[in-house]
Design an enzyme around this catalytic site. Structure first.
Site, mmCIF file in Angstrom:
data_model
loop_
_atom_site.group_PDB
_atom_site.id
_atom_site.type_symbol
_atom_site.label_atom_id
_atom_site.label_comp_id
_atom_site.label_asym_id
_atom_site.label_seq_id
_atom_site.Cartn_x
_atom_site.Cartn_y
_atom_site.Cartn_z
ATOM 1 C CE LYS A 34 2.083 2.249 4.646
ATOM 2 N NZ LYS A 34 1.771 1.704 3.622
ATOM 3 C CE LYS A 82 -5.003 -1.348 2.609
ATOM 4 N NZ LYS A 82 -4.093 -2.206 2.769
ATOM 5 C CB SER A 93 -0.365 0.002 1.130
ATOM 6 O OG SER A 93 -1.688 -1.347 0.950
#
Length: 297
Positions: A243, A175, A100
């Site tokens: 993140k 995502k 990701s």
């Protein structure tokens, strides 16, 4: 071992990569793995895979290279440079990045790989460690239709919902939206848990009935026991969700989309990390609500 299946190199054998690569072995693929920790390579070998001492060795004979590493810098580290994937994989290899990362990193990777004759899909996943183990992940893919079609049988061994979402970077964009929804959902569940407990309600019973109605969700199903037992062993670490919230808030700003609630939850994730909880599961957002409510932590 079915000789007609493509040979796979797997780079990155962490919480997600290890069970996913093992599912490919179980499906009959020859999988050669490389990661920084030797014990994780040994685990793949014990499951019937092969080990490599370097990225170059892992990808040299591969038809498909799959990467599953924490973030954009790690993807760039394994892809580029003299010891990286692009310099050592054969022309015609299909590189599937399941990490990701930022959509732009995926776009750049696809562009740089094309110069080497290497095809790329960005294919991040949702479903966490349990989804990886059970091979029921949701896989959101960006790239060319022909490459997606070639990868589909392999991805079917890893997940249940596999969708081509658009050109390179699209998988990462979807995502990012996924991580926004999950974080806000966990935060709402955490607030409800503290509210219910402070009200003296039977928490287990309350979560059961809530999960049977419109408030129910995959998040609540997967994380209910974490809330009840205060078990925050990482399935997906706060560090990684921090993140991801950075990715979605930055990407949303670039396209002019407001994330008023997402922005607040991103700050709550960041504060949890700053308080030393980065290594805990993202259900530990409950700890943040407890601190704010003067409850036990």
């Amino acid at each position: 071992m079915s000789s007609n299946l493509p040979k796979v190199a797997w780079i990155g054998l962490g919480i997600m990569g290890s069970p996913m690569s093992e599912n490919l072995v179980e499906a009959g693929y020859q999988v050669t793995g490389y990661t920084l920790e030797q014990d994780k390579v040994d685990r793949l070998v014990a499951a019937g895979g092969r080990g490599a001492a370097s990225i170059a060795e892992a990808v040299r004979d591969a038809d498909v290279v799959i990467t599953m590493v924490p973030a954009s810098p790690q993807v760039e580290a394994v892809a580029y440079g003299p010891d990286g994937i692009l310099e050592n994989a054969r022309e015609g290899t299909l590189l599937i990045d399941m990490s990701s990362i930022t959509p732009q990193t995926s776009v750049d990777l696809a562009s740089n790989a094309k110069e080497k004759g290497i095809r790329v899909l960005d294919a991040p996943v949702s479903g966490g460690e349990a989804g990886a183990i059970e091979a029921v992940l949701s896989i959101m893919v960006g790239g060319e239709q022909t490459d997606f079609d070639a990868a589909k049988p392999l991805l079917d061994a890893l997940g249940r919902t596999i969708v081509l979402c658009g050109p390179h970077g699209s998988g990462q964009t979807v995502k990012a939206a996924n991580q926004l929804i999950v974080a806000v959902n966990i935060q709402a569940c955490a607030e409800a848990v503290v509210f219910l407990e402070k009200s003296g309600v039977d928490l287990s019973a309350a979560l059961d009935v809530l999960n049977g109605g419109l408030a129910g969700s995959t998040v609540l199903t997967r994380k209910k026991d974490n809330f009840l037992k205060r078990d925050f062993a990482p399935g997906f670490r706060i560090d990684l969700h921090h993140k991801d919230m950075g990715i979605v808030t930055d990407a949303a700003r670039n396209v002019g989309a407001a994330l008023p609630v997402g922005g607040v939850v991103a700050q709550l994730v960041a504060s949890l990390r700053a308080q030393g909880d980065g290594g805990l599961d993202h259900s530990a957002l409950l700890r943040s609500v407890e601190r704010l409510s003067g409850s036990r932590v």
